[in-house]
Enzyme design. Structure first.
Site, short mmCIF file in Angstrom:
data_model
loop_
_atom_site.label_atom_id
_atom_site.label_comp_id
_atom_site.label_asym_id
_atom_site.label_seq_id
_atom_site.Cartn_x
_atom_site.Cartn_y
_atom_site.Cartn_z
N LYS A 33 65.57 -42.16 52.86
CA LYS A 33 65.99 -41.03 52.02
C LYS A 33 64.80 -40.13 51.70
O LYS A 33 64.89 -38.90 51.78
CB LYS A 33 66.64 -41.55 50.73
CG LYS A 33 68.03 -42.14 50.97
CD LYS A 33 68.59 -42.90 49.78
CE LYS A 33 69.92 -43.56 50.17
NZ LYS A 33 70.52 -44.41 49.15
N GLN B 80 69.19 -46.76 43.47
CA GLN B 80 69.63 -47.52 44.64
C GLN B 80 70.36 -48.79 44.20
O GLN B 80 69.89 -49.53 43.34
CB GLN B 80 68.41 -47.86 45.53
CG GLN B 80 68.75 -48.50 46.85
CD GLN B 80 69.56 -47.61 47.79
OE1 GLN B 80 69.43 -46.39 47.78
NE2 GLN B 80 70.42 -48.21 48.58
N ASP C 268 74.80 -39.14 43.71
CA ASP C 268 75.64 -40.19 44.32
C ASP C 268 77.12 -39.98 44.00
O ASP C 268 77.98 -40.58 44.64
CB ASP C 268 75.24 -41.57 43.77
CG ASP C 268 74.39 -42.36 44.75
OD1 ASP C 268 74.57 -42.19 45.97
OD2 ASP C 268 73.56 -43.17 44.28
N1 GUN Z 1 73.72 -48.84 48.16
C1 GUN Z 1 74.56 -48.82 49.24
N2 GUN Z 1 75.13 -47.60 49.37
C2 GUN Z 1 74.63 -46.84 48.37
C3 GUN Z 1 74.83 -45.48 48.00
O1 GUN Z 1 75.59 -44.72 48.61
N3 GUN Z 1 74.13 -45.06 46.91
C4 GUN Z 1 73.30 -45.89 46.22
N4 GUN Z 1 72.67 -45.39 45.16
N5 GUN Z 1 73.09 -47.15 46.53
C5 GUN Z 1 73.76 -47.62 47.61
#
Ligand code: GUN
Length: 294
Positions: A53, A97, A120
């Site tokens: 990311k 995350q 998100d």
């Molecule tokens: N862990 C797995 N998928 C995601 C996501 O789309 N966002 C976040 N923040 N954590 C994740």
């Protein structure tokens, strides 16, 4: 017949090029979009996701900030970081995350994020807005699937879409987005009766169950469009490899179009996160979109 491959890498590159142009536009107005990523603990997969990311953000000109906390960090320590980021006007997007260590209540953390910075789309304000059909920050993986579908199908209206899986991250928001696009939506889950029969009626199948190759040829109507959200690591013939929730080789001759794993939905998730960050920055500065939609 063999299905067309839906090239997630290429379509993600298109989205990222649009985002990079939007970032340039914002910078010309004196706004530098910034994304803060919070990582708690040592989960190796989470570390890889966060690294990707941050790398992708750099490539499109988005400033990124990383906050790493120990696996023993308390919920209060995480909340403190979020509070600082909420109050910082130079930070436009906040992502925590997941998964968080078991001792931390995930919902409490997600609810603490300013909904305007919730890139998100997991805050209940944004979840509610999505279900009411309001334009909000939308969860990245389902938003990426919609972009793949719009690239593949001219008119989604009236299509029967079957979503397999009802998670908060993928299944539920996916169903809401398909509904907003005027699809007829069926959500299947572990307690559904005759799931294979219902799936066999679908024009569009979104597989998000997390079980390697569960969806085989018997589930798919000839000509259906199949989007495989699964990313499962398996060992086969002594080698480790990634496979989806769909048995790709079995479904390829039946579907009209299908996403590969890897290289389908995966690249779209990060691209949509960058898109959400730019959208958040623009909205926080009261600017309207100068592009139709993604
Ligand atoms: N862990 C797995 N998928 C995601 C996501 O789309 N966002 C976040 N923040 N954590 C994740």
């Amino acid at each position: 017949m063999s299905a067309t491959l839906i090239d997630g890498k290429a379509i993600a590159a298109e989205v990222l090029a649009e985002v990079a142009a939007d970032v340039d536009y914002l910078k010309a107005q004196g706004i530098e979009p910034a994304l803060a990523v919070v990582l708690v603990g040592e989960d190796p997969a989470s570390h890889v996701y966060v690294r990707n990311k941050v790398l992708r953000a750099g490539e499109v000109g988005i400033r990124s900030l990383e906050y790493r906390l120990s696996v023993e960090a308390s919920a209060e320590e995480v909340l403190e970081v979020i509070s600082t980021l909420n109050d910082d006007p130079t930070v436009n997007g906040i992502l925590v995350q997941l998964p968080l260590p078991a001792h931390i209540d995930e919902n409490r953390i997600l609810q603490a994020i300013d909904p305007a910075k919730d890139v998100d789309g997991f805050h209940s304000e944004n979840v509610g807005g999505l279900s009411q059909g309001r334009a909000v920050l939308t969860p990245c993986t389902p938003a990426g699937c919609m972009r793949l579908l719009r690239n593949t199908i001219d008119d989604l209206r009236g299509k029967h879409a079957v979503v397999i899986g009802r998670s908060n991250i993928v299944g539920k928001p996916m169903a809401a987005l398909l509904l907003a696009a005027d699809c007829t939506v069926t959500v299947l889950h572990s307690r559904s009766s005759k799931p294979q029969k219902l799936c066999g009626q679908a024009d569009i199948v979104i597989a998000a169950v997390g079980r390697p190759r569960m969806i085989d040829a018997e589930w798919i109507k000839p000509g259906a469009v199949v989007i495989d959200v699964g990313i499962n690591r398996i060992t086969e013939g002594g080698r480790s490899r990634l496979v989806g929730d769909v048995d790709f080789d079995a479904v390829l001759p039946i579907a009209s179009a299908i996403t590969p794993v890897p290289g389908g939905v995966g690249p779209m998730t990060i691209a949509m996160l960058m898109h959400n960050t730019v959208t958040a920055a623009r909205q926080q500065h009261g600017l309207t979109a100068h592009r139709e939609s993604y």
